[in-house]
Motif scaffolding. Sequence first.
Motif, PDB file in Angstrom:
ATOM      1  N   TYR A 232      41.516  54.713  33.287  1.00  0.00           N
ATOM      2  CA  TYR A 232      42.262  53.632  33.933  1.00  0.00           C
ATOM      3  C   TYR A 232      42.241  53.801  35.450  1.00  0.00           C
ATOM      4  O   TYR A 232      42.040  52.833  36.192  1.00  0.00           O
ATOM      5  N   VAL A 233      42.436  55.032  35.913  1.00  0.00           N
ATOM      6  CA  VAL A 233      42.464  55.301  37.351  1.00  0.00           C
ATOM      7  C   VAL A 233      41.107  55.008  37.994  1.00  0.00           C
ATOM      8  O   VAL A 233      41.028  54.442  39.092  1.00  0.00           O
ATOM      9  N   ARG A 234      40.026  55.387  37.322  1.00  0.00           N
ATOM     10  CA  ARG A 234      38.703  55.107  37.869  1.00  0.00           C
ATOM     11  C   ARG A 234      38.489  53.602  38.040  1.00  0.00           C
ATOM     12  O   ARG A 234      38.014  53.136  39.079  1.00  0.00           O
ATOM     13  N   ALA A 235      38.864  52.841  37.014  1.00  0.00           N
ATOM     14  CA  ALA A 235      38.694  51.391  37.082  1.00  0.00           C
ATOM     15  C   ALA A 235      39.618  50.778  38.134  1.00  0.00           C
ATOM     16  O   ALA A 235      39.214  49.894  38.906  1.00  0.00           O
ATOM     17  N   ALA A 236      40.865  51.256  38.180  1.00  0.00           N
ATOM     18  CA  ALA A 236      41.826  50.733  39.151  1.00  0.00           C
ATOM     19  C   ALA A 236      41.367  51.014  40.583  1.00  0.00           C
ATOM     20  O   ALA A 236      41.504  50.159  41.473  1.00  0.00           O
ATOM     21  N   SER A 237      40.813  52.187  40.798  1.00  0.00           N
ATOM     22  CA  SER A 237      40.314  52.546  42.132  1.00  0.00           C
ATOM     23  C   SER A 237      39.199  51.605  42.558  1.00  0.00           C
ATOM     24  O   SER A 237      39.123  51.184  43.723  1.00  0.00           O
ATOM     25  N   GLU A 238      38.312  51.286  41.625  1.00  0.00           N
ATOM     26  CA  GLU A 238      37.210  50.376  41.939  1.00  0.00           C
ATOM     27  C   GLU A 238      37.725  48.984  42.287  1.00  0.00           C
ATOM     28  O   GLU A 238      37.255  48.350  43.242  1.00  0.00           O
ATOM     29  N   VAL A 239      38.710  48.501  41.523  1.00  0.00           N
ATOM     30  CA  VAL A 239      39.249  47.166  41.773  1.00  0.00           C
ATOM     31  C   VAL A 239      39.948  47.111  43.135  1.00  0.00           C
ATOM     32  O   VAL A 239      39.760  46.164  43.912  1.00  0.00           O
ATOM     33  N   VAL A 240      40.755  48.131  43.438  1.00  0.00           N
ATOM     34  CA  VAL A 240      41.460  48.169  44.721  1.00  0.00           C
ATOM     35  C   VAL A 240      40.460  48.243  45.875  1.00  0.00           C
ATOM     36  O   VAL A 240      40.644  47.603  46.915  1.00  0.00           O
ATOM     37  N   SER A 241      39.386  49.015  45.683  1.00  0.00           N
ATOM     38  CA  SER A 241      38.347  49.116  46.712  1.00  0.00           C
ATOM     39  C   SER A 241      37.646  47.782  46.917  1.00  0.00           C
ATOM     40  O   SER A 241      37.361  47.379  48.049  1.00  0.00           O
ATOM     41  N   ILE A 242      37.361  47.079  45.815  1.00  0.00           N
ATOM     42  CA  ILE A 242      36.729  45.757  45.909  1.00  0.00           C
ATOM     43  C   ILE A 242      37.623  44.795  46.691  1.00  0.00           C
ATOM     44  O   ILE A 242      37.162  44.038  47.549  1.00  0.00           O
ATOM     45  N   LYS A 243      38.927  44.832  46.393  1.00  0.00           N
ATOM     46  CA  LYS A 243      39.872  43.968  47.113  1.00  0.00           C
ATOM     47  C   LYS A 243      39.871  44.295  48.602  1.00  0.00           C
ATOM     48  O   LYS A 243      39.822  43.397  49.454  1.00  0.00           O
ATOM     49  N   LYS A 244      39.915  45.588  48.921  1.00  0.00           N
ATOM     50  CA  LYS A 244      39.970  46.003  50.323  1.00  0.00           C
ATOM     51  C   LYS A 244      38.731  45.517  51.079  1.00  0.00           C
ATOM     52  O   LYS A 244      38.836  44.974  52.186  1.00  0.00           O
ATOM     53  N   ASN A 245      37.560  45.690  50.466  1.00  0.00           N
ATOM     54  CA  ASN A 245      36.324  45.262  51.120  1.00  0.00           C
ATOM     55  C   ASN A 245      36.232  43.741  51.213  1.00  0.00           C
ATOM     56  O   ASN A 245      35.730  43.197  52.198  1.00  0.00           O
ATOM     57  N   LEU A 246      36.712  43.037  50.179  1.00  0.00           N
ATOM     58  CA  LEU A 246      36.706  41.583  50.200  1.00  0.00           C
ATOM     59  C   LEU A 246      37.558  41.060  51.344  1.00  0.00           C
ATOM     60  O   LEU A 246      37.140  40.179  52.113  1.00  0.00           O
ATOM     61  N   TYR A 247      38.770  41.585  51.467  1.00  0.00           N
ATOM     62  CA  TYR A 247      39.663  41.151  52.534  1.00  0.00           C
ATOM     63  C   TYR A 247      39.074  41.480  53.904  1.00  0.00           C
ATOM     64  O   TYR A 247      39.208  40.708  54.859  1.00  0.00           O
ATOM     65  N   GLN A 248      38.430  42.655  53.974  1.00  0.00           N
ATOM     66  CA  GLN A 248      37.803  43.048  55.240  1.00  0.00           C
ATOM     67  C   GLN A 248      36.699  42.069  55.621  1.00  0.00           C
ATOM     68  O   GLN A 248      36.578  41.665  56.779  1.00  0.00           O
ATOM     69  N   ASN A 249      35.895  41.658  54.636  1.00  0.00           N
ATOM     70  CA  ASN A 249      34.809  40.711  54.898  1.00  0.00           C
ATOM     71  C   ASN A 249      35.341  39.348  55.338  1.00  0.00           C
ATOM     72  O   ASN A 249      34.800  38.709  56.243  1.00  0.00           O
ATOM     73  N   ILE A 250      36.417  38.885  54.687  1.00  0.00           N
ATOM     74  CA  ILE A 250      37.005  37.597  55.050  1.00  0.00           C
ATOM     75  C   ILE A 250      37.598  37.651  56.457  1.00  0.00           C
ATOM     76  O   ILE A 250      37.420  36.735  57.265  1.00  0.00           O
ATOM     77  N   HIS A 251      38.287  38.747  56.763  1.00  0.00           N
ATOM     78  CA  HIS A 251      38.861  38.900  58.097  1.00  0.00           C
ATOM     79  C   HIS A 251      37.774  38.941  59.162  1.00  0.00           C
ATOM     80  O   HIS A 251      37.953  38.426  60.280  1.00  0.00           O
TER      81      HIS A 251
END
Length: 324
Positions: A64-83
């Motif tokens: 669960y932690v491995r998957a959650a880490s990937e999702v949180v990382s995807i969100k962080k990079n997505l927001y960074q790209n939009i910004h």
Amino acid sequence: METRHLEYVLSIAKWKNMTKAAEELYVSQSSLSQYISKLEQELGTPLFVRAYNQLVLTEAGKMYVRAASEVVSIKKNLYQNIHALLGKSHISLGITSQLGLKMLTTVIPKIKAQYPQVIIEITEGNASTITKLIQEENIDCAVMAVMGTENFSPSDVTILGEETLLLAIPKNHDFAKKYTGDSVSWNAIFEDLKDANFLLSKKGSSIRTIIDYVFTAHDFQPNTMFQTNSILTTRAMVGMGIGVTFIGKSCVSDEDKIKYYRLNPHAVRQIAFVQRKNWVLHDPEQTLKNSIKNYFYQKTIQSLIRGDEEYSEGTDSYGFGVKK
């Protein structure tokens, strides 16, 4: 993109403690406990088990932690790209030494002039704290004084240079009267400063790691009077005659009150730029990274022109992963 509940599990996994996780997340411990219980019921298996007063991940929890880490990382990079598209990047930068803080006064104004809407968030800490923040992807990058880079992927590290450590001692100290040159051997320190008050940086800092290594190798037990990571405080106390310390060459000041010695063998630490894995560099991020690299490149050139010892070849040194 809502990832709050994923961050609940990640925080518990990090702290291995429900109370500390709740404090970090700014939620009540009961709310956090209830959510985890509900999630485990939904999954049909526990994510944590209690062992030795800690919450330890089960195999399902690790998954669960491995998957959650990937999702949180995807969100962080997505927001960074939009910004980045909007010219509103947010860059979090870690700093571990006074050398890094000096760099900020030169680099940050230039970045802000070129990208006025970019926010640069600075986090100060010792090497172990900043390393953990980078590994957990809680900050984007860092300028660190380090003893080695084995904690990071080689592709995420750029060595910016080296810095010599110096012995700082009150000018009116008997040691300064005896040793009038600009360098001193470690044996002289072990013999003539065995009763001195040592003002040391806290464990986990790069300077303390080197000093502990040398002292342990020579079975030297310092009279440690005070521990702090504040260079300004330590330097002021040396100037007042309260004790002696070790300091990075970039932090030399108050030379009317303090005598500084090069050490023989000399002690060095590396200065590195480290970035988190998966960090996406748009124009502001790349400009910041290049500006930091150029700042230290210019420092290196200036030192070579002056003939500073930390850039000379063939000298013995105490250090980790540096020239011998």
